[in-house]
Design an enzyme around this catalytic site. Structure first.
Site, PDB file in Angstrom:
ATOM      1  N   THR B 108       0.799  -1.220   0.000  1.00  0.00           N
ATOM      2  CA  THR B 108       0.000   0.000   0.000  1.00  0.00           C
ATOM      3  C   THR B 108       0.833   1.272   0.000  1.00  0.00           C
ATOM      4  OG1 THR B 108      -0.152  -0.259   2.362  1.00  0.00           O
ATOM      5  CG2 THR B 108      -2.029  -0.982   1.095  1.00  0.00           C
ATOM      6  N   THR B 184       2.800  -5.425   4.275  1.00  0.00           N
ATOM      7  CA  THR B 184       3.403  -5.620   5.592  1.00  0.00           C
ATOM      8  C   THR B 184       3.147  -6.995   6.210  1.00  0.00           C
ATOM      9  OG1 THR B 184       1.479  -4.625   6.625  1.00  0.00           O
ATOM     10  CG2 THR B 184       3.348  -3.188   6.152  1.00  0.00           C
ATOM     11  N   ASP B 185       2.096  -7.690   5.769  1.00  0.00           N
ATOM     12  CA  ASP B 185       1.708  -8.916   6.485  1.00  0.00           C
ATOM     13  C   ASP B 185       2.837  -9.929   6.579  1.00  0.00           C
ATOM     14  OD1 ASP B 185      -0.722  -7.885   6.935  1.00  0.00           O
ATOM     15  OD2 ASP B 185      -1.867  -9.406   5.834  1.00  0.00           O
ATOM     16  N   LYS B 263       6.138  -8.778  12.555  1.00  0.00           N
ATOM     17  CA  LYS B 263       4.934  -7.954  12.665  1.00  0.00           C
ATOM     18  C   LYS B 263       4.197  -8.398  13.921  1.00  0.00           C
ATOM     19  CE  LYS B 263       1.023  -6.200  10.036  1.00  0.00           C
ATOM     20  NZ  LYS B 263       0.220  -6.221   8.815  1.00  0.00           N
TER      21      LYS B 263
END
Ligand SMILES: [Zn+2]
Lengths: 643, 462
Positions: B108, B184-185, B263
């Site tokens: 994103t 990011t996941d 994360k």
């Protein structure tokens, strides 16, 4: 443009406002009474200035759904503010502080909103689309407000016409601003995310008074649901004003409806005077095409000024610039609002956009007050090659802000040749207003990709409708027919007992005036004699009225019954005294007559009411005053004193 | 004759209604219903939304949905198609500034709206990036290449290999820093993979993403991008790093070592944390501040080793009480060659699992133990249960994070079948995935609510 000079507030007639083409509409923000916020499960309505932590954010403009930047967004970006949020853990979760994804919309809030939409005679949308409305001023940490239109195209009755309700939206409330100075802005986040509805009326009001009156109608309508918040800040109105040939300008966040007439008057005056200023400029041959302004660095020219703001500027090694407005002589003293002049329009822009928040932030050669010496003015005038027809504006700031300030001075001056800029303006306590930001357009909307569209089912609407109060103006019309005292009509029409009143009168056949007085005046009387009336509720009033209707409770005992019930927290029939027997009544009358005999100086015409008083004090609740009077063979007028 | 793509996303009753009145998407219309008229622009509809409503953008900019069955007529006034385009400006060239390459994989970082899904999809080019984040030109001459356009969860070994190879090429071309845009996941999986596949890089390799799509004014995308580009341009840290928000405030980023980062929050901005160690440095717009000294330094040579291999038949098994041995059996029976267990405590599973583990060993399946506590070492010699398992061939993977052990095992098995060689690769630290010691400040999870913690939070911007 029409020849017309604005008169002071109070001297303007309806015809005068018609002459200038006064037009105004309202955008009313009303908090809804829910336990929780709109898109997270934090509690709503808990305010505190205490905070546990701070968060820093900067905002950047983004594209709208249709692929354009919004003007306001770009203006806010120019200001480069450091925005600080103060966070209290009791009222804020990660949703407000870090914009973690929203939870699904608070259904209670949506129910209340839909109900109010119906009261406004609106059409409800079939599917709710949640949008993000950009706010780069920082009032919302995400930079956008989640909002959705749920109703459109309604109306309310006013005078002999209908005022249009353009649209209604449900949205999250914003932060409370704590401070705004230089490049810093500080907010409290407790209010953030609370459910709110915004109601937009058409620009249908023709005088400042009308705007306030329509404001009151809207306020009463939402209050009649008893599902909206009350108190400071729970309802805020934005007022849109324009005059003929003018532009829509929005005065933001007016906390009290009573302030609206003066505010809208002053704004109409400002617009009218700005249009006259444009005429004057045109007369001088200054148009958008011929407008000329130049700017010069005069830092080295101003050596040792006595004028304190400039003296400080020199000491802080700020840059000093002079803007020459060709042919503008005396126009910075052109009156815009009451005791307010065109120079304020420029100063405001410099304050907001260049963040020069210490006032004065400019000085100018049209000013009659002492600033720099006339020899300094001469020196500057010579340096910038200005003529007697020109106006000079001096501004001072650090290297980062000075160019923005100069640009804004030129932009705002040039706008005078075009007319009235589309702006959002803030209400000031003296009834005038000041620049807040450029009026945002439709370009700041973006669909919320985090939440799916929400269907509003028909059975949901039906269920809400069945629980709605009758529109208060319909109630008022009926109350008038019933000859309810005028001072009670208004209150009863939005009272939480209005439906109970209807039942009492229509079904139980209680005298309308009696019912109105019991429901509206009695609670107030109790409150005056310092009873805590919070525990009085609909159920209690219903049982009292029903007992009265069934003849179990005498009229004279109702107030006492309410007092006892307030203390007990409920009404029970056990508190009604035993009715007095014929025999006992005779004894009591005899006893009273004996007492009367002991009294001297009784005028005959008072005797009846005195004996009534003695008896009622003793027998209240056990027998009605009417029955005693009958027994004593007294005329009805004696009753009055006995109550 | 309009085709279905002119009615983007509509189906069923809604589609029929639009077709009946020839009202294509982007038509400026007046819709009549029994309750009155609506004016606005017909928007495309998300494919996941129902078939009963038509989406209208009304003039104030809001969208509303109107039930198709209520529509009596649609009067078409015109057409106004949205051109959602990030303003493109040519990225300025400055010979004095370093050359930095941004490789895109998705995510994103720069997004635009996708009507088909109602979601946000990435957009990406130097011009677009410069148009939305002009500050980037203060640091470097930026070149970009879009390798993939995937959401994070779709990234896998194929992409890891592709990115590793692309990095090798860029280093050969002489770029002074590489930034990798990534969702990011699973950014930490990719960071680990690149740490193994790209060894001894001479320049910074900085992975970056955003937790808030750039269509929001408060997005972290711009600042993350600025921080990562500054790191790639100016830092002397020649390692694979993840560059993401330190606090949730718009203040500075942390540079995490690619093998020690994870994360840790489903949605927070400052979701990435170095586990069992401390990050390498902080980076703000103004400066890069190392907080440790043992990182690999930037070099002038191009001596990088690219080793893009991966065995896909590797799995992670997250142990839970009463896990049945058939879980392991089925992996073995399905031809898996490596299993990483995230065990309890110091690295344990229950006794009924033992026969399955023994069988795995016999079938030449490599089984490694990590800890689901994330912090701390596997120490299987402490209790009998651990010793028993080691007997069965389960190899403790020290303080490798479970996901990192998974990536490394896939990479090791991609190189050799020999269990001893695999073991050697697995237990020899390459990029900080195993450390000799856990520093005393490596484990700091503050407990909210404690007075001293609240005092600390009050003093510093979160
Ligand atoms: Zn919350």
């Amino acid at each position: 443009m029409k020849e017309f000079i604005f008169k002071p507030f109070g001297e303007m007639t309806e015809a005068d406002y018609q002459t200038v083409g006064f037009k105004s509409g309202l955008e009313i923000h009303q908090q809804l009474l829910t336990d929780k916020k709109l898109f997270c499960r934090c509690p709503a309505g808990i305010y505190s200035d205490n905070y546990d932590a701070e968060i820093l954010r900067h905002m950047r403009p983004t594209l709208s759904e249709l692929g354009v930047y919004d003007g306001t967004a770009l203006m806010e970006f120019k200001t480069k503010k450091e925005i600080i949020y103060r966070i209290n853990r009791n009222t804020v979760c990660t949703y407000e502080m870090d914009d973690t994804p929203p939870f699904l919309i608070n259904e209670d809030a949506l129910d209340i909103a839909l109900g109010i939409g119906m009261l406004y005679n609106c059409k409800l949308v079939d599917e709710l689309h949640i949008a993000r409305k950009q706010y780069l001023d920082g009032s919302i940490p995400t930079g956008f407000q989640r909002t959705a239109i749920y109703a459109v195209d309604g109306w309310i009755p006013y005078k002999d016409r209908k005022v249009k309700i353009v649209q209604m939206s449900i949205e999250e409330d914003s932060c409370r601003e704590v401070a705004d100075y230089n490049h810093n802005r500080i907010y409290l986040t407790d209010r953030l995310g609370m459910p709110l509805i915004e109601t937009v009326t058409g620009p249908d009001m023709r005088t400042p008074q009308e705007v306030a009156e329509v404001g009151w109608i809207c306020a009463k309508l939402v209050r009649s649901t008893h599902k909206v918040r009350r108190g400071i800040g729970a309802a805020r109105q934005d007022v849109n004003v324009s005059v003929e040939g003018g532009t829509r300008v929005e005065i933001k966040g007016v906390p009290k409806i009573g302030m609206i007439p003066l505010l809208t008057h002053n704004e109409a005056m400002r617009q009218w005077n700005l249009l006259r200023l444009r005429e004057e400029l045109k007369r001088r041959g200054i148009t958008p095409e011929t407008f000329k302004a130049k700017d010069f660095d005069i830092t080295s020219l101003i050596k040792k000024p006595h004028y304190i703001p400039l003296k400080n500027a020199v000491e802080s090694k700020l840059k000093i610039r002079c803007v020459v407005l060709k042919g503008f002589k005396d126009l910075l003293r052109w009156q815009t609002q009451t005791d307010t002049y065109f120079s304020k329009e420029i100063s405001d822009r410099v304050r907001v956009i260049a963040c020069l928040t210490t006032i004065p932030n400019i000085i100018h050669s049209d000013s009659r007050t002492d600033t720099i010496t006339s020899s300094d003015w001469l020196k500057v005038k010579k340096h910038v090659e200005a003529t007697d027809n020109d106006t000079l504006i001096i501004v001072w700031a650090n290297d980062d802000d000075i160019q923005t300030a100069v640009n804004e001075i030129i932009i705002r001056s040039k706008e005078a040749t075009i007319g009235i800029p589309s702006e959002t303006r803030q209400a000031l306590s003296d009834g005038t207003n000041g620049f807040e930001r450029i009026l945002p357009g439709a370009d700041r909307m973006y669909p919320d990709t985090d939440l799916p569209p929400k269907k509003i089912a028909e059975d949901r609407i039906d269920k809400i409708k069945s629980g709605l109060p009758e529109q208060f103006w319909k109630r008022k019309a009926w109350y008038k027919e019933l000859k309810i005292p005028p001072d009670t009509i208004d209150e009863l029409s939005i009272s939480k007992y209005a439906e109970l009143f209807k039942k009492a009168v229509s079904e139980w056949k209680i005298n309308p005036v009696t019912a109105a007085v019991i429901l509206v005046q009695y609670p107030k009387r109790l409150s005056k004699s310092s009873y805590v009336i919070d525990s009085i509720n609909e159920e209690m009033m219903l049982s009292i009225l029903k007992a009265y209707a069934d003849g179990k409770l005498t009229y004279d005992f109702i107030l006492t019954a309410m007092k006892i019930s307030t203390e007990l927290g409920m009404f029970v029939e056990e508190i009604i005294p035993e009715p007095i027997s014929e025999n006992d009544l005779e004894k009591e009358i005899l006893f009273a007559e004996q007492q009367m005999a002991k009294l001297k100086f009784i005028k005959d015409k008072n005797a009846g009411s005195i004996i009534m008083g003695i008896l009622m004090n003793k027998l209240r609740g056990r027998i009605s005053a009417k029955d005693i009077a009958q027994k004593l063979n007294l005329p009805q007028r004696s009753l009055k004193n006995a109550k | 004759m309009p085709n279905n793509s002119d009615y983007k996303g509509y189906k069923g009753q809604a589609l029929e209604t639009l077709q009946k009145f020839n009202a294509l998407v982007w038509s400026d219309v007046e819709i009549s219903t029994a309750d009155g008229d609506f004016k606005g622009l017909i928007l495309p509809r998300s494919e996941t939304a129902d078939e009963f409503h038509i989406v209208l953008k009304i003039p104030v900019g809001y969208n509303i949905g109107i039930a198709a069955k209520r529509i009596q007529s649609i009067n078409i006034l015109g057409r106004k198609e949205a051109h959602y385009k990030i303003p493109e400006k040519e990225f300025p060239y400055d010979p004095k500034k370093p050359r930095v390459k941004l490789l895109g994989t998705g995510g994103t970082i720069a997004s635009r709206l996708d009507y088909r899904t109602g979601a946000v999809i990435p957009a990406f080019s130097p011009g677009e990036l410069y148009g939305s984040v002009p500050e980037l030109a203060d640091y470097c001459n930026l070149e970009t290449e879009k390798l993939y356009g995937e959401f994070s969860e779709n990234i896998g070994p194929k992409h890891w290999k592709g990115v590793a190879e692309a990095i090798g090429k860029e280093i050969e071309k002489g770029v002074q820093g590489i930034v990798i845009g990534h969702g990011t996941d699973i950014m930490h999986h990719t960071a680990a993979a690149l740490s193994f596949m790209v060894q001894n890089p001479p320049v910074p390799i900085v992975m970056v993403g955003s937790q808030r799509s750039s269509d929001r004014p408060s997005s972290d995308a711009a600042l993350n991008l600025i921080h990562s580009v500054k790191t790639a341009s100016e830092s002397d840290i020649a390692e694979v790093m993840v560059c993401m928000f330190g606090p949730t405030s718009d203040m500075y980023a942390l540079l995490h070592r690619g093998t020690r980062v994870r994360k840790m929050h489903s949605s927070y901005r400052s979701t990435f944390r170095t586990i069992g160690d401390i990050p390498i440095a902080t980076v703000s717009r103004e400066k890069i501040t190392p907080i440790r000294n043992d990182y690999k330094r930037r070099r002038k040579d191009k001596d990088v080793i690219i080793n893009p291999v991966f065995e896909e038949k590797v799995s992670i098994v997250y142990y839970y009480p009463n896990m049945q041995p058939d879980i392991i059996d089925s992996l073995v029976d399905n031809g898996y060659r490596g299993i990483v267990i995230a065990g309890t405590g110091l690295g344990h599973v229950n006794k009924p699992m033992y026969p399955a583990l023994k069988r795995a060993k016999e079938k030449n399946v490599a089984v490694y133990m990590t800890v689901q506590t994330l912090w701390g070492y596997v120490q299987m010699y402490v209790y009998d249960t651990g010793r028993d398992m080691m007997e069965l061939g389960v190899i403790p993977a020290a303080n490798m994070l479970p996901e990192v052990a998974y990536v490394k095992l896939g990479w090791a098995l991609g190189q050799t079948d020999d269990p001893e060689k695999v073991k050697e690769i697995m237990l020899t630290p390459i990029a900080g995935e195993i450390t000799e010691r856990e520093p005393s400040n490596g484990y700091l999870i503050y407990q909210g609510g404690l007075p001293e913690v609240e005092d600390f939070i009050r003093q510093f911007r979160k």
